[in-house]
Design a protein around this motif. Structure first.
Motif, short mmCIF file in Angstrom:
data_model
loop_
_atom_site.label_atom_id
_atom_site.label_comp_id
_atom_site.label_asym_id
_atom_site.label_seq_id
_atom_site.Cartn_x
_atom_site.Cartn_y
_atom_site.Cartn_z
N PRO A 79 0.80 -1.22 0.00
CA PRO A 79 0.00 0.00 0.00
C PRO A 79 0.83 1.28 0.00
CG PRO A 79 0.05 -0.95 2.18
CD PRO A 79 0.77 -1.92 1.29
N VAL A 80 2.12 1.16 0.39
CA VAL A 80 2.98 2.34 0.53
C VAL A 80 4.29 2.11 -0.20
CG1 VAL A 80 4.32 3.72 2.18
CG2 VAL A 80 1.99 3.01 2.75
N GLU A 93 6.95 9.70 0.96
CA GLU A 93 6.21 8.45 1.10
C GLU A 93 4.85 8.62 0.43
OE1 GLU A 93 6.12 5.95 4.83
OE2 GLU A 93 4.08 6.77 4.87
N ASP A 95 1.07 6.85 -0.42
CA ASP A 95 0.15 5.87 0.16
C ASP A 95 -1.07 5.70 -0.75
OD1 ASP A 95 -1.56 4.36 1.71
OD2 ASP A 95 -1.14 5.46 3.56
N SER A 97 -3.75 4.35 -0.11
CA SER A 97 -5.04 4.46 0.57
C SER A 97 -5.77 5.74 0.16
CB SER A 97 -4.86 4.44 2.09
OG SER A 97 -4.19 5.60 2.55
N PHE A 107 -3.50 -0.49 -3.77
CA PHE A 107 -2.14 -0.96 -3.49
C PHE A 107 -1.51 -1.41 -4.80
CE2 PHE A 107 -5.37 -4.16 -2.38
CZ PHE A 107 -5.13 -5.13 -3.35
#
Length: 418
Positions: A79-80, A93, A95, A97, A107
């Motif tokens: 997911p990251v 970073e 994400d 989500s 993801f």
């Protein structure tokens, strides 16, 4: 009567190439009851480890082929992911989500491409109306003005011909189908080659804080580092002047990994590959009833993990159109023209543009430009609106929502479901 009309329902579609894109094309056609003959020069399904990322938009398409459940069971959900600097550490970073309200797959799924090939081969081997011819290669293609095309094949039974209502060239960067049609493959080749090496050492234990997918910038030795279910994989640049034997030698690989994360023991190397990298797009993706998909139509840097994904999108797009043409629900010329125009536009505006930008960002040598690029990435990640837009593009959702996949000519993409 043209071979693609419903008057010849037994005439197959010929798919040249048994990699993941060709296999998806065959499965998509078979799902619609279209007879398929898949031609592959290798004697068994391909086991290439090169591509390993499946993005949200692709998982949506594969879900329509009842493949995603099995892929999720075998793959690794990420997911990251990180954009890092070799010297300064974490820069940004990202994400997935942020796009969870738009897709059921927020993801990257890490799963080596040979597993998708295996799943599809198992299914197609027992699917009525599908013929798999391994150990057979296409040597020439003749396009018929009245519709359809004939390919000349060389295989265990000698040289022979096969006629199809359509031919799908999914036979890779060196595509025989593309060459037979005389289609130019414009672009360029990177001066450096890329080295992929995999180890079963858990790199997160020796590099605390890294994500499962990491793009690491460095003006001298940039790096792409990602985890798959089997191993950790690293991608490095190799100077043009370095001999292949030296680049892939055990001592060289140990030096590379130890330079990344010093360790008392040697790193077990489970796979190594050295390959040239290109940014090329065919001048057209179609000549009458013969089309190009995947690497036969466009090849690009692997930075972003979109090459395989875009090829799968090509395959699903054109097979939806061929299914409509053969059933009488679509007209050949506008359908195939739409495929060629839209998918080439996506290759240029998204795949080529983004992978080139990603690669340049990693290997930038001008310190001022490098720092400005890092600041831009930090600002993007810190702004939820910009970060969401970035993740939509990285996951290929933006291009799919904009253009659709295999929509009837004239139908607007925003009204369509994946």
């Amino acid at each position: 009567m043209p071979l693609h009309k419903r008057g010849c329902p037994e005439t197959p579609v010929i798919v040249a190439g048994g990699g993941p894109v060709g296999m998806v094309a065959a499965a998509s056609l078979a799902r619609e009851g279209v007879p398929v003959v898949l031609i592959e020069s290798a004697h068994r399904p391909m086991t290439d480890w090169r591509a390993s990322t499946f993005h949200a938009a692709t998982l949506e398409l594969l879900d329509g082929l009842d493949l995603t459940g099995r892929m999720l069971a075998e793959g690794l959900r990420v997911p990251v992911y990180h954009f890092r600097d070799r010297k300064d550490g974490l820069v940004a970073e990202f994400d997935f989500s942020l796009i969870a309200d738009e897709t059921r797959f927020p993801f990257r799924l890490q799963l080596n491409q040979q597993h998708l090939v295996r799943m599809l081969h198992e299914r197609l081997s027992r699917t009525e109306g599908v013929e798999l011819r391994f150990g057979t290669r296409v040597t020439s293609v003749a396009v018929h003005e009245e519709g359809g095309a004939t390919v000349t094949l060389a295989g265990p039974e000698g040289e022979h011909t096969l006629t199809g209502s359509h031919v799908i060239g999914a036979d890779g960067a060196g595509s025989t189908v593309r060459r037979a049609l005389g289609i130019d493959f414009a672009g360029y080749t990177y001066p450096e080659r890329f080295l992929i090496a995999s180890t079963d050492v858990d790199l997160s234990s020796v590099l605390p804080g890294i994500a499962d997918v990491n793009y690491v910038a460095d003006p001298h030795e940039w790096l792409f580092l990602l985890r798959t279910p089997e191993s950790w994989r690293a991608v490095w640049p190799v100077p043009a002047e370095q001999p292949a034997e030296e680049a892939t030698a055990e001592a060289t690989l140990q030096r590379r990994f130890q330079g990344l994360a010093p360790r008392a023991e040697d790193y077990p190397i489970v796979d190594r590959q050295l390959y040239s990298v290109h940014q090329r797009v065919a001048e057209t993706f179609r000549v009458r009833d013969v089309v190009l998909v995947g690497d036969a139509a466009h090849i690009n840097s692997p930075m972003g993990g979109v090459g395989l994904n875009s090829g799968i999108h090509d395959a699903v797009d054109v097979t939806r159109r061929i299914s409509r043409i053969r059933s009488g629900r679509g007209d050949a010329e506008p359908e195939l023209s739409a495929f060629a125009d839209i998918r080439r536009r996506v290759a240029l505006e998204y795949v080529q543009a983004d992978t080139q930008r990603n690669t340049d960002r990693l290997r930038e040598t001008d310190e001022e430009v490098r720092r400005a690029g890092h600041e831009e990435m930090r600002a993007t990640a810190a702004d939820p609106v910009r970060a969401r837009a970035y993740m939509r593009r990285a996951s290929l959702l933006e291009s799919v929502r904009r253009f659709g996949i295999g929509l009837p000519p004239g139908e607007h993409a925003s009204a369509a479901t994946p």
